[in-house]
Every structure is written in structure tokens, then in C-alpha cells.
Design an enzyme around this catalytic site. Structure first.
Site, short mmCIF file in Angstrom:
data_model
loop_
_atom_site.label_atom_id
_atom_site.label_comp_id
_atom_site.label_asym_id
_atom_site.label_seq_id
_atom_site.Cartn_x
_atom_site.Cartn_y
_atom_site.Cartn_z
N CYS A 121 -12.74 37.25 -2.87
CA CYS A 121 -11.61 38.05 -3.34
C CYS A 121 -10.78 37.18 -4.25
O CYS A 121 -11.03 35.98 -4.39
CB CYS A 121 -10.78 38.54 -2.16
SG CYS A 121 -9.66 39.89 -2.63
N CYS A 123 -7.10 37.61 -4.45
CA CYS A 123 -5.65 37.66 -4.19
C CYS A 123 -5.03 36.30 -3.87
O CYS A 123 -3.92 36.01 -4.28
CB CYS A 123 -5.31 38.68 -3.12
SG CYS A 123 -6.18 38.49 -1.57
N LYS A 196 -12.19 49.25 3.94
CA LYS A 196 -11.01 48.40 4.12
C LYS A 196 -9.78 49.24 3.81
O LYS A 196 -9.58 49.67 2.67
CB LYS A 196 -11.09 47.18 3.21
CG LYS A 196 -9.88 46.27 3.29
CD LYS A 196 -10.10 45.01 2.47
CE LYS A 196 -8.87 44.13 2.48
NZ LYS A 196 -9.10 42.90 1.72
N ARG A 206 -1.16 37.61 5.09
CA ARG A 206 -0.59 37.35 3.75
C ARG A 206 0.39 36.19 3.79
O ARG A 206 0.51 35.46 2.81
CB ARG A 206 0.06 38.64 3.21
CG ARG A 206 -1.01 39.68 2.90
CD ARG A 206 -0.48 40.96 2.35
NE ARG A 206 -1.54 41.96 2.30
CZ ARG A 206 -1.37 43.24 2.00
NH1 ARG A 206 -0.16 43.68 1.70
NH2 ARG A 206 -2.39 44.07 2.00
N ARG A 218 -1.33 47.45 -2.45
CA ARG A 218 -2.77 47.48 -2.65
C ARG A 218 -3.34 48.89 -2.49
O ARG A 218 -4.54 49.08 -2.36
CB ARG A 218 -3.46 46.56 -1.64
CG ARG A 218 -3.04 45.11 -1.70
CD ARG A 218 -4.17 44.21 -1.24
NE ARG A 218 -3.73 42.93 -0.73
CZ ARG A 218 -3.26 41.93 -1.46
NH1 ARG A 218 -3.11 42.06 -2.75
NH2 ARG A 218 -2.92 40.79 -0.89
N GLU A 234 -17.85 55.04 1.09
CA GLU A 234 -17.74 53.62 0.73
C GLU A 234 -18.94 52.83 1.27
O GLU A 234 -19.52 51.99 0.57
CB GLU A 234 -16.44 53.01 1.30
CG GLU A 234 -15.16 53.42 0.56
CD GLU A 234 -14.97 52.68 -0.76
OE1 GLU A 234 -15.87 51.91 -1.16
OE2 GLU A 234 -13.93 52.87 -1.41
N LYS A 249 -12.27 47.69 8.57
CA LYS A 249 -11.12 46.80 8.68
C LYS A 249 -9.84 47.58 8.42
O LYS A 249 -9.80 48.31 7.44
CB LYS A 249 -11.28 45.68 7.66
CG LYS A 249 -10.15 44.71 7.61
CD LYS A 249 -10.33 43.77 6.46
CE LYS A 249 -9.07 42.96 6.33
NZ LYS A 249 -9.04 42.15 5.16
N SER A 275 -5.26 40.06 11.40
CA SER A 275 -4.16 39.16 11.77
C SER A 275 -3.06 39.84 12.58
O SER A 275 -2.59 39.32 13.59
CB SER A 275 -3.58 38.51 10.51
OG SER A 275 -3.10 39.50 9.61
N TYR A 314 -9.55 36.31 15.24
CA TYR A 314 -8.83 35.04 15.36
C TYR A 314 -8.87 34.51 16.79
O TYR A 314 -8.45 33.40 17.04
CB TYR A 314 -7.38 35.23 14.87
CG TYR A 314 -7.34 35.68 13.42
CD1 TYR A 314 -7.45 34.76 12.38
CD2 TYR A 314 -7.27 37.03 13.08
CE1 TYR A 314 -7.47 35.16 11.06
CE2 TYR A 314 -7.30 37.46 11.78
CZ TYR A 314 -7.39 36.52 10.76
OH TYR A 314 -7.44 36.93 9.45
C1 PBG Z 1 -7.97 39.70 0.98
C2 PBG Z 1 -8.01 39.89 2.43
C3 PBG Z 1 -7.00 40.35 3.28
C4 PBG Z 1 -7.48 40.21 4.56
C5 PBG Z 1 -8.76 39.70 4.48
N1 PBG Z 1 -9.09 39.53 3.14
C6 PBG Z 1 -5.62 40.76 3.03
C7 PBG Z 1 -5.22 41.84 2.17
O1 PBG Z 1 -5.98 42.71 1.78
O2 PBG Z 1 -4.04 41.79 1.86
C8 PBG Z 1 -6.71 40.53 5.81
C9 PBG Z 1 -7.17 39.87 7.03
C10 PBG Z 1 -6.22 39.90 8.15
O3 PBG Z 1 -5.13 40.50 8.11
O4 PBG Z 1 -6.57 39.28 9.16
N2 PBG Z 1 -8.40 40.67 0.18
#
Ligand code: PBG
Length: 326
Positions: A121, A123, A196, A206, A218, A234, A249, A275, A314
């Protein structure tokens, strides 16, 4: 036949009986352990919103890999925080970028014993914090694909066993498959973040990855909460483009999607226990409001029961000794 001839409580009377009848076996080898690697630090830096979790310097990575392996975990998912961000995500595909160095370090130390997965990714590498290139305030799709292809190839060159595209650009799996194949990496599998959703539960991530978008949200690329069939589209598209595994996710608010994925596709289904889902458990446990281990076991069991074959979590590294205890 019904009560009193039928009594369902008969099979619940002892722990041994309950164990004997357990249908959901959790194995550390089915858990994937996410790691945040920060290029700009020399000591671990605690992530405030994720109690017990830290960003790690590259120098600690070999040790972290060893700990995961000792705990029976066979795979790690890597997120990089580069020393320098820009508008085009250059450090995401740099030969000596933070992730590339980390992958190399892990492969040097553990070879085939550890499955190293690179998150693909942009970001974390973009000054604006979006997952793709931005033109006139918009995240542009097609121009981003080429960059994602470069990121995947650079990770494969560094030795990644699997790449996991998470930018939610249309066509990203196909573009990455083609780029990998062209570079001679036709054996590197793609774990696609297919369904996602735009989620409040990414908040702590983040903070950890310093990837909060500087403007907007997003929602123009991640899925909307209320969509269900679209998740199947998807996944279908990603599989048609060459995905080897598909992911849902977050996990907990999307268990129906995990169930649908399992029912519809004969490929490994991955769920990301994100997270915010981790932080909620930690926060409540720290306050003495829930029992942490029991809650974690219940959550992971639920995600697996819904249909996940693999769970990114985690909690992965700390659960081995009590994962299947009643
Ligand atoms: C990046 C990405 C994100 C996560 C995994 N890859 C964050 C987002 O889309 O802002 C989130 C993982 C998590 O919250 O544990 N594209």
C-alpha cells in the site's frame, strides 16, 4: 422428540466433555502477526492506542521473528514507516526502503521457516496519507496501479514470500500479478485485501503507522459498511485477477462477510482482526471490565467459526499457551 427426552445440557456437564465436542481448534500457525517497522527509531516506541504494542527499529526485527516462531506463529505481516514521505510513495518501492530491508533481514535469519508477507500500500509512504496517487484532490486509480506493481516487485526482490495489496484500487491484483510475473516472480502468491471496509476500527493503526489521511477520508476506495453483495464482487474480481487468498477486513463487524466468503469461494479465507478490535479488548481488560484471555479466545474462535482459515491478529504472539484451554 423434545424435552424432557431431549436435554442439550447433558453434553455440557464436564470440561472434558465440552473439550471433546469442541469443533473449533485454534492453532498459532493459522495466525499472522503484524509488525510495524519504523526506519527512524533505534529503540521500540510504544503505540499509545495499542497497549503492549510498539513500533520497532529494524535492529529488533530478527529478535521479533524469533519470538513469533517460538510461539508457533509461522508468518508475519510487515508495515513500514519510512523516514521520509513524499507525494508519490517513492520509499515504498526503494531498494533499500524500510520494508525491503526488513524482509531481507527476516529471510536472512529464518529462511523458509517464516512466511514473510509484505503489505502493499502507499498510505504510510505518502505525505498526504492516502493509499494512492492524488491528482486535483482525488485519489486516482489507474496511475496508482503501476506504483503498486513496483512496490510488490521490490518486496519480492527483497525476498517476500507473499504480497498483500491493501490499497483498494480497482484492478490492483491484476496489475500486481502481471508485474510480478514479468519480473520472474510467478511463484509469489497474492493475499488480496479484497473486502476492505472503511472503518473506525483502523484508528489505532493509523496512529501506529502515521498514515491518517491529511484531507478527506478513504471512503471513495474502501467499501461502505452497508454493502454485502459488493464484497462478493470484490473477491470474485480479485480471484479472476489472480489472487491466491482473499481477505475480509475488519473481522468482528463483518463476520457475515467472512461466512459468505467461505461459502462462495474455495480459496483460503483470511480475516483481519484489526487494531481497533485489539485496542477495545486491551482497554476493557486494563479497566478490569472483561477477562482478557477469555475474551481473546472467544473473539478468535468466533472469527474462525464464521469461516476464516487464517486470522491476522495483534494477539498472535501471546496466545500459544492458552489458546485452546477451556
Ligand atoms: C493500509 C492499511 C490499513 C490497515 C491495514 N493496511 C489502514 C487504513 O486503511 O487506514 C488497518 C489495519 C488495522 O487497523 O489493524 N492501507
Amino acid at each position: 422428540m423434545s424435552f424432557p427426552t431431549v436435554r442439550l445440557r447433558r453434553l455440557r456437564r464436564t470440561a472434558a466433555m465440552r473439550d471433546m465436542l469442541n469443533q473449533i481448534d485454534l492453532q498459532p500457525s493459522n495466525l499472522i502477526y503484524p509488525i510495524f517497522v519504523d526506519e527512524g527509531i533505534t529503540k521500540p516506541v510504544a503505540i499509545e492506542s495499542m497497549p503492549g504494542y510498539s513500533r520497532l527499529p529494524i535492529s529488533q526485527i530478527a529478535n521479533e521473528g524469533k519470538q513469533a516462531l517460538t510461539q508457533g506463529v509461522k508468518s508475519v505481516l510487515l508495515f513500514g514507516i519510512p523516514a521520509k514521505k513524499d507525494e508519490v510513495g517513492t520509499s515504498a518501492f526503494a531498494k533499500n526502503g524500510v520494508i525491503q530491508k526488513t524482509i531481507d533481514e527476516l529471510k536472512k535469519n529464518y529462511g523458509e521457516d517464516l512466511v514473510v508477507i509484505g503489505d502493499v500500500c502507499l498510505c504510510e509512504y505518502m505525505s498526504h496519507g492516502h493509499c494512492g496517487l492524488v491528482k486535483d484532490g482525488e485519489v486516482v486509480n489507474d496511475q496508482t496501479l503501476e506504483v503498486l506493481g513496483k512496490v510488490a516487485v521490490s518486496q519480492a526482490e527483497a525476498g517476500a514470500d507473499v504480497v498483500a495489496p491493501s490499497a483498494m484500487m480497482d484492478g490492483q491484483v491484476g496489475a500486481i500479478r502481471e508485474a510480478l510475473d514479468d519480473a520472474g516472480f510467478e511463484q509469489v502468491p497474492i493475499m488480496a485485501y479484497s473486502a476492505k471496509y472503511a472503518s473506525a476500527f483502523y484508528g489505532p493503526f493509523r496512529e501506529a503507522a502515521e498514515s491518517t489521511p491529511k484531507f478527506g477520508t478513504r471512503k471513495s476506495y474502501q467499501m461502505s459498511q452497508g454493502s454485502q453483495e459488493e464484497a462478493l464482487r470484490e473477491m470474485e474480481l480479485d480471484l479472476a485477477e489472480g489472487a491466491d487468498m482473499v481477505m475480509v477486513k475488519p473481522a468482528l463487524a463483518y463476520l457475515d462477510i467472512i461466512g459468505l466468503a467461505k461459502a462462495n469461494f474455495n480459496v483460503p479465507i483470511v480475516a483481519y482482526n484489526v487494531s481497533g478490535e485489539y485496542s477495545m479488548v486491551k482497554a476493557a481488560a486494563q479497566n478490569g471490565w472483561i477477562d482478557e484471555k477469555t475474551a481473546i479466545r472467544e473473539i478468535l474462535t468466533g472469527i474462525k467459526r464464521a469461516g476464516a482459515d487464517l486470522i491476522i491478529t495483534y494477539f498472535a504472539k501471546d496466545v500459544k499457551s492458552w489458546l485452546n484451554q477451556p
